[in-house]
Design an enzyme around this catalytic site. Structure first.
Site, mmCIF file in Angstrom:
data_model
loop_
_atom_site.group_PDB
_atom_site.id
_atom_site.type_symbol
_atom_site.label_atom_id
_atom_site.label_comp_id
_atom_site.label_asym_id
_atom_site.label_seq_id
_atom_site.Cartn_x
_atom_site.Cartn_y
_atom_site.Cartn_z
ATOM 1 N N SER A 136 -38.967 -0.590 73.679
ATOM 2 C CA SER A 136 -39.191 0.457 72.687
ATOM 3 C C SER A 136 -40.507 1.155 73.010
ATOM 4 O O SER A 136 -41.387 0.570 73.660
ATOM 5 C CB SER A 136 -39.286 -0.166 71.287
ATOM 6 O OG SER A 136 -39.721 0.790 70.337
ATOM 7 N N TYR A 149 -43.676 -5.612 64.814
ATOM 8 C CA TYR A 149 -42.651 -5.122 65.738
ATOM 9 C C TYR A 149 -43.259 -4.718 67.080
ATOM 10 O O TYR A 149 -42.715 -5.039 68.137
ATOM 11 C CB TYR A 149 -41.937 -3.933 65.080
ATOM 12 C CG TYR A 149 -40.801 -3.357 65.877
ATOM 13 C CD1 TYR A 149 -39.694 -4.131 66.210
ATOM 14 C CD2 TYR A 149 -40.817 -2.025 66.284
ATOM 15 C CE1 TYR A 149 -38.640 -3.593 66.938
ATOM 16 C CE2 TYR A 149 -39.769 -1.476 67.013
ATOM 17 C CZ TYR A 149 -38.680 -2.258 67.342
ATOM 18 O OH TYR A 149 -37.636 -1.727 68.062
HETATM 19 C C1 8X3 Z 1 -38.110 2.047 67.460
HETATM 20 C C2 8X3 Z 1 -39.325 2.897 67.641
HETATM 21 O O1 8X3 Z 1 -41.281 4.016 66.442
HETATM 22 O O2 8X3 Z 1 -39.646 2.904 65.038
HETATM 23 O O3 8X3 Z 1 -37.928 1.103 68.478
HETATM 24 O O4 8X3 Z 1 -41.200 1.627 66.352
HETATM 25 S S1 8X3 Z 1 -40.398 2.834 66.298
#
Ligand code: 8X3
Length: 251
Positions: A136, A149
Site C-alpha cells: 500500500s 496500518y
Molecule cells: C490503502 C491506502 O491511504 O487508506 O491501502 O492507507 S490508505
C-alpha cells in the site's frame, strides 16, 4: 493421458472473496491461469471460482492448519498473490487500540508470511514463480491516525525486499504492488466498523478513485512478464492523489 496442450499455470489468490483479490483472480483467469481462490467466505469464492473456471479453497490466513490445508491442495504454484489484509480504525498512537493493531499485523504481515512459507515448496516446484504482495502507499507514507496500518504495510514492503534477497538465485520473483486510494466495497467500511457515511467520506469529491480492476490489471501484468523480468514494486494511485495528504477533491 498425455497430450500436446500446455498445462495451465496455477495462481493462488488470498482474500479472493472481494475487492482487489476477486478482481485479481478474474484478471489472472483471463490470462489463462487456473486460479485457486482462497478466502474465509466459502459462498463467495465458490461463486467466483465457478465464474472463472477456477477452484475455491476456504482458508483463513491467520490459522496455520487452514493454510497447511491450502498448501496441501496446491502442489505446484506459479503465481501467489498475497492479497488478504485490511485496516481497522484510525486511532492515534497515544490512543492506540492494541487489539486492532495486533489484528492488522496478524493479517497483513504474519498471514502473508504464513502463506508464503507454506507455498514456497509449490512455488519452487513450478520452476518459474512470481509472488505478488499487496502492499500500500501506507507502506510508503505515514499519516495521522494511520500508524496501526502503515506500520503493517511498511512491514509488507520490507518482507518483500528481504524475500527477494533471500531467494536470489532461485526462479522466484517478488513484486510488491502498492496501491493508494482504491474504492472497494469493503476496505473503508471495515476500517470504520461498518459506518458507511465515514467510509464514503474517504472518497468524497475525489475524481475517480482507483477501482479494484485497476490494481488487478497491474497484478496480471506483473504475473505475465517474461521469466527474466523482475518487477520489484509498483506504486499505483488515482490521478487525483499526489500523496497521502494531497488528494484533489471537487468543491
Ligand atoms: C490503502 C491506502 O491511504 O487508506 O491501502 O492507507 S490508505
Amino acid at each position: 493421458m498425455s497430450n500436446d496442450l500446455p498445462q495451465a499455470r496455477t495462481a493462488v489468490v488470498t482474500g479472493a472473496s472481494s475487492g482487489i483479490g476477486a478482481a485479481s483472480a478474474r484478471a489472472l483467469a483471463a490470462q489463462g491461469f487456473r486460479v485457486v481462490c482462497a478466502a474465509r467466505r466459502t459462498d463467495r469464492i465458490e461463486e467466483l471460482a465457478a465464474e472463472i473456471g477456477g477452484e475455491a479453497i476456504t482458508c483463513d490466513i491467520t490459522d496455520q492448519e487452514s493454510v497447511d490445508a491450502l498448501a496441501a491442495a496446491v502442489p505446484t504454484c506459479h503465481v501467489l498473490v498475497n492479497n488478504a489484509g485490511g485496516a481497522i480504525g484510525t486511532d492515534r498512537v497515544d490512543d492506540a487500540d492494541l487489539d486492532g493493531w495486533r489484528w492488522m499485523y496478524d493479517v497483513n504481515v504474519l498471514g502473508l508470511v504464513r502463506v508464503t512459507k507454506a507455498l514456497l515448496p509449490a512455488l519452487r516446484a513450478s520452476g518459474d514463480a512470481v509472488i505478488v504482495n499487496l502492499g500500500s502507499t501506507a507502506g510508503r507514507w505515514a499519516y495521522e491516525g494511520g500508524a496501526g496500518y502503515t506500520t503493517a504495510k511498511h512491514a509488507v514492503k520490507v518482507v518483500s525486499e528481504t524475500l527477494r534477497l533471500e531467494l536470489n538465485g532461485e526462479p522466484i520473483r517478488i513484486c510488491e504492488v502498492a496501491p493508494g486510494m482504491v474504492r472497494t466495497d469493503e476496505f473503508a467500511l471495515v476500517r470504520f466498523g461498518g459506518d458507511q457515511a465515514r467510509a464514503d467520506a474517504v472518497y468524497a469529491g475525489v475524481d475517480q478513485p482507483l477501482l479494484a480492476e485497476d490494481v488487478a490489471d497491474a497484478v496480471a501484468w506483473v504475473a505475465t512478464r517474461p521469466s527474466h523480468v523482475d518487477i520489484d514494486e509498483i506504486v499505483i494511485k488515482p490521478r487525483a492523489q499526489a500523496a497521502a495528504h494531497k488528494v484533489h477533491r471537487r468543491e
